[in-house]
Scaffold this motif. Structure first.
Motif, PDB file in Angstrom:
ATOM      1  N   LEU A 352       0.085  -6.911   0.726  1.00  0.00           N
ATOM      2  CA  LEU A 352       0.083  -5.693  -0.078  1.00  0.00           C
ATOM      3  C   LEU A 352      -1.278  -5.620  -0.748  1.00  0.00           C
ATOM      4  O   LEU A 352      -1.586  -6.436  -1.607  1.00  0.00           O
ATOM      5  N   PRO A 353      -2.145  -4.650  -0.354  1.00  0.00           N
ATOM      6  CA  PRO A 353      -3.529  -4.641  -0.817  1.00  0.00           C
ATOM      7  C   PRO A 353      -3.680  -4.158  -2.247  1.00  0.00           C
ATOM      8  O   PRO A 353      -2.749  -3.623  -2.861  1.00  0.00           O
ATOM      9  N   ASP A 355      -5.638  -1.672  -3.478  1.00  0.00           N
ATOM     10  CA  ASP A 355      -5.759  -0.228  -3.668  1.00  0.00           C
ATOM     11  C   ASP A 355      -4.920   0.478  -2.619  1.00  0.00           C
ATOM     12  O   ASP A 355      -5.317   0.582  -1.465  1.00  0.00           O
ATOM     13  N   ARG A 356      -3.736   0.965  -3.022  1.00  0.00           N
ATOM     14  CA  ARG A 356      -2.866   1.609  -2.046  1.00  0.00           C
ATOM     15  C   ARG A 356      -3.476   2.882  -1.483  1.00  0.00           C
ATOM     16  O   ARG A 356      -3.177   3.275  -0.358  1.00  0.00           O
ATOM     17  N   HIS A 357      -4.335   3.557  -2.257  1.00  0.00           N
ATOM     18  CA  HIS A 357      -4.917   4.811  -1.794  1.00  0.00           C
ATOM     19  C   HIS A 357      -5.897   4.568  -0.649  1.00  0.00           C
ATOM     20  O   HIS A 357      -5.883   5.280   0.355  1.00  0.00           O
ATOM     21  N   ARG A 358      -6.757   3.568  -0.788  1.00  0.00           N
ATOM     22  CA  ARG A 358      -7.808   3.332   0.200  1.00  0.00           C
ATOM     23  C   ARG A 358      -7.389   2.362   1.287  1.00  0.00           C
ATOM     24  O   ARG A 358      -7.874   2.440   2.415  1.00  0.00           O
ATOM     25  N   GLU A 359      -6.489   1.423   0.974  1.00  0.00           N
ATOM     26  CA  GLU A 359      -6.193   0.346   1.910  1.00  0.00           C
ATOM     27  C   GLU A 359      -4.726   0.258   2.315  1.00  0.00           C
ATOM     28  O   GLU A 359      -4.407  -0.392   3.314  1.00  0.00           O
ATOM     29  N   GLY A 360      -3.841   0.886   1.551  1.00  0.00           N
ATOM     30  CA  GLY A 360      -2.421   0.655   1.764  1.00  0.00           C
ATOM     31  C   GLY A 360      -1.687   1.728   2.531  1.00  0.00           C
ATOM     32  O   GLY A 360      -0.644   1.458   3.123  1.00  0.00           O
ATOM     33  N   LEU A 361      -2.206   2.956   2.522  1.00  0.00           N
ATOM     34  CA  LEU A 361      -1.471   4.075   3.108  1.00  0.00           C
ATOM     35  C   LEU A 361      -2.369   4.913   4.007  1.00  0.00           C
ATOM     36  O   LEU A 361      -3.574   4.998   3.783  1.00  0.00           O
ATOM     37  N   VAL A 362      -1.739   5.526   5.008  1.00  0.00           N
ATOM     38  CA  VAL A 362      -2.404   6.562   5.804  1.00  0.00           C
ATOM     39  C   VAL A 362      -1.872   7.885   5.276  1.00  0.00           C
ATOM     40  O   VAL A 362      -0.755   8.290   5.599  1.00  0.00           O
ATOM     41  N   PRO A 363      -2.624   8.580   4.406  1.00  0.00           N
ATOM     42  CA  PRO A 363      -2.047   9.649   3.591  1.00  0.00           C
ATOM     43  C   PRO A 363      -1.484  10.831   4.371  1.00  0.00           C
ATOM     44  O   PRO A 363      -0.570  11.497   3.896  1.00  0.00           O
ATOM     45  N   LEU A 364      -2.007  11.106   5.562  1.00  0.00           N
ATOM     46  CA  LEU A 364      -1.534  12.267   6.312  1.00  0.00           C
ATOM     47  C   LEU A 364      -0.318  11.955   7.185  1.00  0.00           C
ATOM     48  O   LEU A 364       0.247  12.858   7.797  1.00  0.00           O
ATOM     49  N   LEU A 365       0.083  10.695   7.224  1.00  0.00           N
ATOM     50  CA  LEU A 365       1.267  10.320   7.992  1.00  0.00           C
ATOM     51  C   LEU A 365       2.506  10.345   7.098  1.00  0.00           C
ATOM     52  O   LEU A 365       2.415  10.352   5.873  1.00  0.00           O
ATOM     53  N   SER A 366       3.658  10.333   7.718  1.00  0.00           N
ATOM     54  CA  SER A 366       4.918  10.410   6.987  1.00  0.00           C
ATOM     55  C   SER A 366       5.295   9.057   6.393  1.00  0.00           C
ATOM     56  O   SER A 366       4.683   8.019   6.685  1.00  0.00           O
ATOM     57  N   VAL A 367       6.329   9.081   5.560  1.00  0.00           N
ATOM     58  CA  VAL A 367       6.884   7.848   5.023  1.00  0.00           C
ATOM     59  C   VAL A 367       7.304   6.928   6.155  1.00  0.00           C
ATOM     60  O   VAL A 367       7.013   5.728   6.160  1.00  0.00           O
ATOM     61  N   VAL A 423       6.654   2.089  -0.550  1.00  0.00           N
ATOM     62  CA  VAL A 423       6.444   2.220   0.895  1.00  0.00           C
ATOM     63  C   VAL A 423       5.513   1.116   1.391  1.00  0.00           C
ATOM     64  O   VAL A 423       5.745   0.509   2.442  1.00  0.00           O
ATOM     65  N   VAL A 424       4.445   0.845   0.624  1.00  0.00           N
ATOM     66  CA  VAL A 424       3.511  -0.218   1.009  1.00  0.00           C
ATOM     67  C   VAL A 424       4.226  -1.565   1.034  1.00  0.00           C
ATOM     68  O   VAL A 424       4.033  -2.371   1.959  1.00  0.00           O
ATOM     69  N   LEU A 425       5.073  -1.829   0.044  1.00  0.00           N
ATOM     70  CA  LEU A 425       5.822  -3.084   0.015  1.00  0.00           C
ATOM     71  C   LEU A 425       6.820  -3.153   1.167  1.00  0.00           C
ATOM     72  O   LEU A 425       6.954  -4.197   1.824  1.00  0.00           O
ATOM     73  N   VAL A 437       1.413 -11.967   0.565  1.00  0.00           N
ATOM     74  CA  VAL A 437       0.336 -11.968  -0.430  1.00  0.00           C
ATOM     75  C   VAL A 437       0.244 -10.570  -1.023  1.00  0.00           C
ATOM     76  O   VAL A 437       0.122  -9.587  -0.285  1.00  0.00           O
ATOM     77  N   MET A 438       0.296 -10.468  -2.347  1.00  0.00           N
ATOM     78  CA  MET A 438       0.263  -9.179  -3.027  1.00  0.00           C
ATOM     79  C   MET A 438      -0.851  -9.181  -4.054  1.00  0.00           C
ATOM     80  O   MET A 438      -1.003 -10.143  -4.818  1.00  0.00           O
ATOM     81  N   VAL A 439      -1.621  -8.086  -4.111  1.00  0.00           N
ATOM     82  CA  VAL A 439      -2.698  -7.948  -5.084  1.00  0.00           C
ATOM     83  C   VAL A 439      -2.352  -6.793  -6.025  1.00  0.00           C
ATOM     84  O   VAL A 439      -2.182  -5.658  -5.584  1.00  0.00           O
ATOM     85  N   ASN A 440      -2.230  -7.089  -7.308  1.00  0.00           N
ATOM     86  CA  ASN A 440      -1.895  -6.077  -8.322  1.00  0.00           C
ATOM     87  C   ASN A 440      -0.740  -5.191  -7.857  1.00  0.00           C
ATOM     88  O   ASN A 440      -0.882  -3.968  -7.745  1.00  0.00           O
TER      89      ASN A 440
END
Length: 513
Positions: A352-353, A355-367, A423-425, A437-440
Motif C-alpha cells: 500500500l503506497p 500517495d494513493r493519488h499518484r501511486e495507488g490508483l488509476v483514476p479513470l478506471l472503475s472500482v 480500494v487500495v488496501l 507493507v503499508m506506508v501511511n
C-alpha cells in the motif's frame, strides 16, 4: 458553542464591536441529482484566525470548499467576503484575489520551474523575460520566507516545498483567505511543525486560514475555532479550547467512545512462527544503511522515523520501487529480483503506497478494475477477463471492506478519500499476500474510515499475513506487536507494545536511542 439547531452559524453582518467575518457562508444547499451534498450548511471565519473544518469523508467538506472558491454555485444560500457578496463564477480573477486553496493533491505543474508556476498566465504580453521572471519569483519567495530556487523544476520539490510555493502563489494574487486541505497528510513531524510556524507568522500578518484535517490533534495545536459537518449538515462551531477531544469525535461520528482499538485483542504471535519478510544488511546511499528487520506470519510490526530517517525509501525498496545498493529482501522464503515490483508481488508481497493519488490508483478506471488488478489473470480463461467475474470479485471486496460506492463500475476518482484508500488496501490484499507493507495507511481519511482500515489490517494479520506498518501517525502503530524506530538511516530502537506516546516520539526525534 453553536449547534445545528439554527441551521447555519454564519452571520451576515457585524454586531456592535465585532468585525465582519473574513468569510461567511450561510444557508448553503447543494444537490447532485438525488444526492444531497450540503443541506442548509455554513461557516463563519473571523479575520486573522485559523478555523478548522472537520468531518467524516462524505460530510460535505469538499463541496463547501468548491463553493467557497467559486468552482461551483450553491443551489441556495450565499457566500460573503468581509461582508461583500462573492464574485460571479465567471470572474476568476476576482475569486483569486479573495481566496485560494492548497489541495492535498498538488496543483503545481511538475514540468515547469518554480518561477513559471508562480506566474503562470501572468508573464505579461509579448516575449517573456526569463531573467526578470526569475527575479520577480525570488522576490516573492523571499517575501514569504520560502527557501526555494525559482529556477528549480517544480517536480523536484518536496511536498512541503510545493505547499509553500502554492501558498506564496495564492498570496501574490492578493488573497488573504487560504484554505489548506489536508496539508499535513504527506509531511513528517518536523515538516508539520515548520508549516504550523509559517501559518502562525502569516496569521500574525492578517492571513485567515480554513484548516481541513483528519488529524484532530493538529486542530488543537494550530486552530482557534472548529466547525463540524456531519451527513451534509453543520453540527457545531466552537472555540477549540471549549471542546474536549471526545466531544469533537462524538460530533463528527454521531456517537462517542474510544476509537482505534482494532487489533488490541489479537493473540500473541508464537516465537516459532515463520518469518515471512526479512531484510538483511540493506543499504541505499543517501537513505539508509545496514537495515535488518524481520516480520513473522501474523505479526504486525511498526516502523517510525522522521522524514530524513529513510523509512519510506526502505519500504519502497522492499516493494521493488527502488533498487538497494546492497543487502537482501526475502519474502516467504524467496528473494524477489531487486528493483522489480512484479517480482515482489509474485513473491507474495502486498503493498500500500504512500500517495494513493499518484501511486495507488488509476483514476479513470472503475472500482472493480482498480481493486482486481493483481488478480486479473484469475478472472477468466487464457488471460481474458470476464467482466461478470471481475464485478463479482469487486463486490466481495466492497462488502468485506465496507467501501461506500454506487457499485463496482463507479469510477474510483469519484470516491471519498477514505473509500479510495479502502480500494487500495483491498487490492493489496486481493492476492492473499504472505507479507503486507503499508506506508501511511490512514493519511487523509476520517476517524471512522481509519478505524475500518486498521481493523481490516488487523484481521489480515490474525489470518496469518505479516504486516509492516510504516507511519508517523501513532494511531496507525497502536495495534503493532512492536515498533522499530529509524533515525538517520538506521534502526536504532525496538519498542514493544504498550509504549507511551512521549517515549516513542522522543526516540523518533533522537532524544533517546
Amino acid at each position: 458553542m453553536t449547534s445545528s439547531g439554527a441551521g447555519t452559524p454564519a452571520p451576515t453582518a457585524a454586531t456592535a464591536g465585532t468585525p465582519l467575518p473574513a468569510v461567511a457562508a450561510r444557508g448553503i444547499t447543494k444537490r447532485y441529482g438525488p444526492t444531497t451534498a450540503l443541506l442548509d450548511a455554513g461557516i463563519a471565519i473571523a479575520p486573522g484566525e485559523t478555523h478548522a473544518l472537520v468531518g467524516r469523508n462524505g460530510a460535505g467538506k469538499s463541496t463547501l470548499v468548491s463553493i467557497l472558491t467559486g468552482l461551483q454555485r450553491a443551489d441556495t444560500g450565499e457566500v460573503r467576503f468581509a461582508g461583500e457578496p462573492a464574485p460571479s463564477l465567471s470572474d476568476r480573477d476576482g475569486w483569486r484575489r479573495l481566496v485560494a486553496c492548497v489541495y492535498q493533491k498538488s496543483t503545481i505543474i511538475p514540468t515547469l520551474t518554480v518561477a513559471e508556476n508562480l506566474f503562470l498566465n501572468r508573464q505579461g504580453g509579448g516575449l517573456i523575460g526569463w531573467r526578470s521572471l526569475r527575479r520577480r519569483a525570488a522576490d516573492l519567495l523571499d517575501a514569504y520566507g520560502v527557501a526555494v530556487d525559482p529556477a528549480r523544476v517544480a517536480g523536484e520539490l518536496t511536498v512541503e516545498q510545493r505547499q509553500l510555493v502554492e501558498i506564496a502563489r495564492a498570496l501574490s494574487f492578493g488573497a488573504r483567505f487560504i484554505i489548506l486541505d489536508e496539508p499535513t497528510a504527506q509531511l513528517d513531524a518536523a515538516a508539520i511543525e515548520r508549516l504550523f510556524d509559517r501559518m502562525r507568522q502569516l496569521r500574525d500578518g492578517g492571513v485567515t486560514f480554513l484548516f481541513i484535517s483528519h488529524h484532530l490533534q493538529e486542530v488543537y495545536e494550530v486552530c482557534q475555532s472548529v466547525t463540524v459537518f456531519r451527513d451534509a449538515r453543520h453540527v457545531l462551531t466552537a472555540p477549540v479550547t471549549d471542546l474536549p477531544h471526545d466531544e469533537l469525535v462524538g460530533a463528527m461520528t454521531g456517537d462517542a467512545g474510544p476509537l482505534l482499538s482494532s487489533g488490541a485483542a489479537r493473540p500473541a504471535v508464537p516465537a516459532a512462527a515463520e518469518t515471512v519478510l526479512a531484510v538483511d544488511g540493506l543499504r541505499l546511499a543517501g537513505f539508509y544503511e545496514d537495515v535488518r528487520l524481520a516480520v513473522r506470519a501474523g505479526e504486525m510490526v511498526g516502523l517510525i522515523g522522521s522524514g530524513s530517517s529513510g523509512k519510506v525509501a526502505l519500504a519502497e525498496t522492499i516493494a521493488g520501487l527502488r533498487r538497494a545498493d546492497g543487502g537482501t529482501v526475502t519474502v516467504a522464503g524467496s528473494r524477489p529480483r531487486p528493483g522489480s515490483v512484479p517480482s515482489a508481488l509474485a513473491g507474495g508481497l502486498g503493498y500500500l503506497p504512500q500517495d494513493r493519488h499518484r501511486e495507488g490508483l488509476v483514476p479513470l478506471l472503475s472500482v472493480a478494475e482498480n481493486a482486481t488488478l493483481p488478480i486479473a489473470g484469475k478472472l477468466g480463461p487464457a488471460g481474458v477477463i470476464a467482466p461478470a467475474r471481475r464485478r463479482a470479485a469487486a463486490q466481495r471486496m466492497i462488502d468485506a471492506y465496507d467501501i461506500k460506492t454506487s457499485g463496482p463500475d463507479q469510477p474510483v476518482n469519484a470516491l471519498s478519500g477514505g473509500n479510495a484508500q479502502k480500494v487500495v488496501l483491498a487490492r493489496a490484499l486481493s492476492n492473499d499476500p504472505r507479507a503486507l507493507v503499508m506506508v501511511n495507511p490512514t493519511a487523509g481519511v476520517d476517524v471512522r474510515s481509519k478505524e475500518s482500515l486498521l481493523g481490516a489490517v488487523a484481521s489480515a494479520a490474525t489470518a496469518g499475513t505479516g504486516v509492516l506498518v510504516v507511519s508517523d501517525e501513532l494511531d496507525d502503530l497502536r495495534s503493532c506487536d512492536r515498533v522499530l524506530v529509524m533515525f538517520h538511516g538506521r534502526v536504532v530502537r525496538e519498542v514493544p507494545r504498550g509504549w507511551a506516546d512521549a517515549d516513542l516520539v522522543a526516540a523518533v526525534e533522537g532524544v533517546r536511542e
